[in-house]
Design a protein around this motif. Structure first.
Motif, PDB file in Angstrom:
ATOM      1  N   LEU A 153      45.318  28.172  36.091  1.00 39.20           N
ATOM      2  CA  LEU A 153      46.326  27.005  35.872  1.00 39.20           C
ATOM      3  C   LEU A 153      47.067  27.018  37.261  1.00 39.20           C
ATOM      4  O   LEU A 153      48.258  26.510  37.232  1.00 39.20           O
ATOM      5  CB  LEU A 153      47.320  27.623  34.770  1.00 39.20           C
ATOM      6  CG  LEU A 153      46.705  27.838  33.262  1.00 39.20           C
ATOM      7  CD1 LEU A 153      47.740  28.174  32.330  1.00 39.20           C
ATOM      8  CD2 LEU A 153      46.129  26.375  32.936  1.00 39.20           C
ATOM      9  N   CYS A 154      46.625  27.978  38.280  1.00 34.35           N
ATOM     10  CA  CYS A 154      47.546  27.817  39.431  1.00 34.35           C
ATOM     11  C   CYS A 154      47.315  26.793  40.359  1.00 34.35           C
ATOM     12  O   CYS A 154      47.951  26.625  41.456  1.00 34.35           O
ATOM     13  CB  CYS A 154      47.496  29.227  40.040  1.00 34.35           C
ATOM     14  SG  CYS A 154      45.915  29.432  40.999  1.00 34.35           S
ATOM     15  N   GLY A 155      46.386  25.778  39.933  1.00 34.33           N
ATOM     16  CA  GLY A 155      45.985  24.790  40.713  1.00 34.33           C
ATOM     17  C   GLY A 155      45.458  24.902  42.113  1.00 34.33           C
ATOM     18  O   GLY A 155      45.581  23.908  42.845  1.00 34.33           O
ATOM     19  N   ALA A 160      42.748  30.449  24.820  1.00 39.37           N
ATOM     20  CA  ALA A 160      42.519  30.447  26.097  1.00 39.37           C
ATOM     21  C   ALA A 160      42.363  29.194  26.901  1.00 39.37           C
ATOM     22  O   ALA A 160      41.557  28.254  26.058  1.00 39.37           O
ATOM     23  CB  ALA A 160      41.343  31.423  26.755  1.00 39.37           C
ATOM     24  N   VAL A 161      43.134  28.912  27.788  1.00 40.78           N
ATOM     25  CA  VAL A 161      43.041  27.542  28.310  1.00 40.78           C
ATOM     26  C   VAL A 161      42.878  27.351  29.937  1.00 40.78           C
ATOM     27  O   VAL A 161      42.995  28.411  30.487  1.00 40.78           O
ATOM     28  CB  VAL A 161      44.446  26.834  28.239  1.00 40.78           C
ATOM     29  CG1 VAL A 161      44.768  26.398  26.776  1.00 40.78           C
ATOM     30  CG2 VAL A 161      45.556  27.460  28.826  1.00 40.78           C
ATOM     31  N   ASP A 162      42.115  26.551  30.396  1.00 42.60           N
ATOM     32  CA  ASP A 162      41.891  26.454  31.890  1.00 42.60           C
ATOM     33  C   ASP A 162      42.596  25.360  32.646  1.00 42.60           C
ATOM     34  O   ASP A 162      42.104  25.132  33.659  1.00 42.60           O
ATOM     35  CB  ASP A 162      40.398  26.408  31.997  1.00 42.60           C
ATOM     36  CG  ASP A 162      39.546  25.389  31.526  1.00 42.60           C
ATOM     37  OD1 ASP A 162      40.058  24.622  30.743  1.00 42.60           O
ATOM     38  OD2 ASP A 162      38.310  25.715  31.437  1.00 42.60           O
ATOM     39  N   GLY A 206      47.510  32.886  33.875  1.00 39.33           N
ATOM     40  CA  GLY A 206      46.711  31.835  34.448  1.00 39.33           C
ATOM     41  C   GLY A 206      46.993  31.142  35.666  1.00 39.33           C
ATOM     42  O   GLY A 206      46.354  30.427  36.116  1.00 39.33           O
ATOM     43  N   ASP A 207      48.452  31.550  35.853  1.00 41.06           N
ATOM     44  CA  ASP A 207      48.811  31.146  37.417  1.00 41.06           C
ATOM     45  C   ASP A 207      48.972  32.219  38.313  1.00 41.06           C
ATOM     46  O   ASP A 207      49.618  32.004  39.523  1.00 41.06           O
ATOM     47  CB  ASP A 207      50.176  30.321  37.039  1.00 41.06           C
ATOM     48  CG  ASP A 207      51.303  31.398  36.471  1.00 41.06           C
ATOM     49  OD1 ASP A 207      50.850  32.516  36.137  1.00 41.06           O
ATOM     50  OD2 ASP A 207      52.339  30.841  36.251  1.00 41.06           O
ATOM     51  N   GLU A 208      48.274  33.188  38.185  1.00 40.96           N
ATOM     52  CA  GLU A 208      48.327  34.260  39.217  1.00 40.96           C
ATOM     53  C   GLU A 208      47.188  33.891  40.507  1.00 40.96           C
ATOM     54  O   GLU A 208      46.212  33.487  40.265  1.00 40.96           O
ATOM     55  CB  GLU A 208      48.217  35.601  38.685  1.00 40.96           C
ATOM     56  CG  GLU A 208      47.036  36.044  37.826  1.00 40.96           C
ATOM     57  CD  GLU A 208      46.963  35.405  36.491  1.00 40.96           C
ATOM     58  OE1 GLU A 208      46.635  34.311  36.233  1.00 40.96           O
ATOM     59  OE2 GLU A 208      47.530  36.150  35.586  1.00 40.96           O
ATOM     60  N   LEU A 209      47.497  34.604  41.498  1.00 42.00           N
ATOM     61  CA  LEU A 209      46.590  34.673  42.528  1.00 42.00           C
ATOM     62  C   LEU A 209      46.630  35.883  43.271  1.00 42.00           C
ATOM     63  O   LEU A 209      47.702  36.314  43.945  1.00 42.00           O
ATOM     64  CB  LEU A 209      46.624  33.654  43.560  1.00 42.00           C
ATOM     65  CG  LEU A 209      45.606  33.276  44.494  1.00 42.00           C
ATOM     66  CD1 LEU A 209      45.484  31.580  44.985  1.00 42.00           C
ATOM     67  CD2 LEU A 209      45.829  33.941  45.935  1.00 42.00           C
ATOM     68  N   ARG A 210      45.785  36.844  43.125  1.00 41.03           N
ATOM     69  CA  ARG A 210      46.001  38.289  43.684  1.00 41.03           C
ATOM     70  C   ARG A 210      44.505  38.901  44.215  1.00 41.03           C
ATOM     71  O   ARG A 210      43.363  38.505  43.583  1.00 41.03           O
ATOM     72  CB  ARG A 210      46.639  38.944  42.606  1.00 41.03           C
ATOM     73  CG  ARG A 210      45.973  39.527  41.420  1.00 41.03           C
ATOM     74  CD  ARG A 210      46.870  40.261  40.411  1.00 41.03           C
ATOM     75  NE  ARG A 210      46.071  40.617  39.578  1.00 41.03           N
ATOM     76  CZ  ARG A 210      45.484  41.989  39.350  1.00 41.03           C
ATOM     77  NH1 ARG A 210      45.776  42.855  40.163  1.00 41.03           N
ATOM     78  NH2 ARG A 210      44.856  42.182  38.150  1.00 41.03           N
ATOM     79  N   ILE A 211      45.042  39.580  45.050  1.00 41.62           N
ATOM     80  CA  ILE A 211      43.786  40.381  45.577  1.00 41.62           C
ATOM     81  C   ILE A 211      43.496  41.678  44.655  1.00 41.62           C
ATOM     82  O   ILE A 211      44.341  42.523  44.312  1.00 41.62           O
ATOM     83  CB  ILE A 211      44.106  41.291  46.944  1.00 41.62           C
ATOM     84  CG1 ILE A 211      44.353  39.899  48.049  1.00 41.62           C
ATOM     85  CG2 ILE A 211      42.937  41.941  47.370  1.00 41.62           C
ATOM     86  CD1 ILE A 211      45.122  40.390  49.100  1.00 41.62           C
ATOM     87  N   LYS A 212      42.478  41.672  44.048  1.00 38.87           N
ATOM     88  CA  LYS A 212      41.873  42.554  42.984  1.00 38.87           C
ATOM     89  C   LYS A 212      41.212  43.822  43.725  1.00 38.87           C
ATOM     90  O   LYS A 212      41.545  44.881  43.025  1.00 38.87           O
ATOM     91  CB  LYS A 212      40.856  41.948  42.027  1.00 38.87           C
ATOM     92  CG  LYS A 212      40.624  42.706  40.832  1.00 38.87           C
ATOM     93  CD  LYS A 212      39.686  42.044  39.867  1.00 38.87           C
ATOM     94  CE  LYS A 212      39.424  42.905  38.608  1.00 38.87           C
ATOM     95  NZ  LYS A 212      38.082  42.994  38.390  1.00 38.87           N
ATOM     96  N   GLU A 213      40.650  43.618  44.612  1.00 35.40           N
ATOM     97  CA  GLU A 213      39.878  44.885  45.116  1.00 35.40           C
ATOM     98  C   GLU A 213      39.278  44.443  46.644  1.00 35.40           C
ATOM     99  O   GLU A 213      38.993  43.073  47.273  1.00 35.40           O
ATOM    100  CB  GLU A 213      38.446  44.667  44.336  1.00 35.40           C
ATOM    101  CG  GLU A 213      38.024  46.284  44.050  1.00 35.40           C
ATOM    102  CD  GLU A 213      36.841  46.029  43.246  1.00 35.40           C
ATOM    103  OE1 GLU A 213      36.392  45.282  42.645  1.00 35.40           O
ATOM    104  OE2 GLU A 213      36.131  47.065  43.315  1.00 35.40           O
TER     105      GLU A 213
END
Ligand code: ZN
Length: 111
Positions: free
Chosen positions: A35-37, A80-82, A100-107
């Motif tokens: 959802l973060c576009g 759950a939505v996309d 659903g609007d996050e953007l992060r470095i996981k690993e």
């Protein structure tokens, strides 16, 4: 194209961390909320450009798409939505979104 600036800051954050340790990055896993576009393909393209000349050059980018969660305000169903235009199974568009609007470095893998 805001993916370029997003990717730029992502690469810079990873590069700063790796360079502080004198390491090279071999793989980065990023979570992108549906959802973060942000277009995953665009990030992938920008990544190679931004990584040039940094500790991330030649590394692999893995993108994990994270679906958002929505709660129907009419019938109370959770789903759950996309995308933001999702409808509940009951036909309602009256949804409360979360996540659903996050953007992060996981690993980040370094050598
Ligand atoms: Zn509903």
């Amino acid at each position: 194209m805001h993916e370029m600036s997003i990717t730029q800051s992502l690469v810079e954050a990873c590069a700063a961390e790796a360079e502080a340790e004198g390491a090279r990055v071999t793989r980065v896993t990023v979570e992108i909320g549906c959802l973060c576009g942000v277009m995953a393909d665009a990030v992938r393209f920008c990544y190679d450009v931004c990584a040039q000349g940094t500790a991330l050059e030649g590394s692999r980018l893995d993108i994990v798409a994270v679906p958002g969660q929505a709660l129907c305000r009419d019938c109370g169903a959770a789903m759950a939505v996309d995308d933001w235009l999702a409808l509940c199974a009951c036909g309602s568009a009256n949804l409360g979104f979360s996540g659903g609007d996050e953007l992060r470095i996981k690993e980040m893998e370094v050598v």
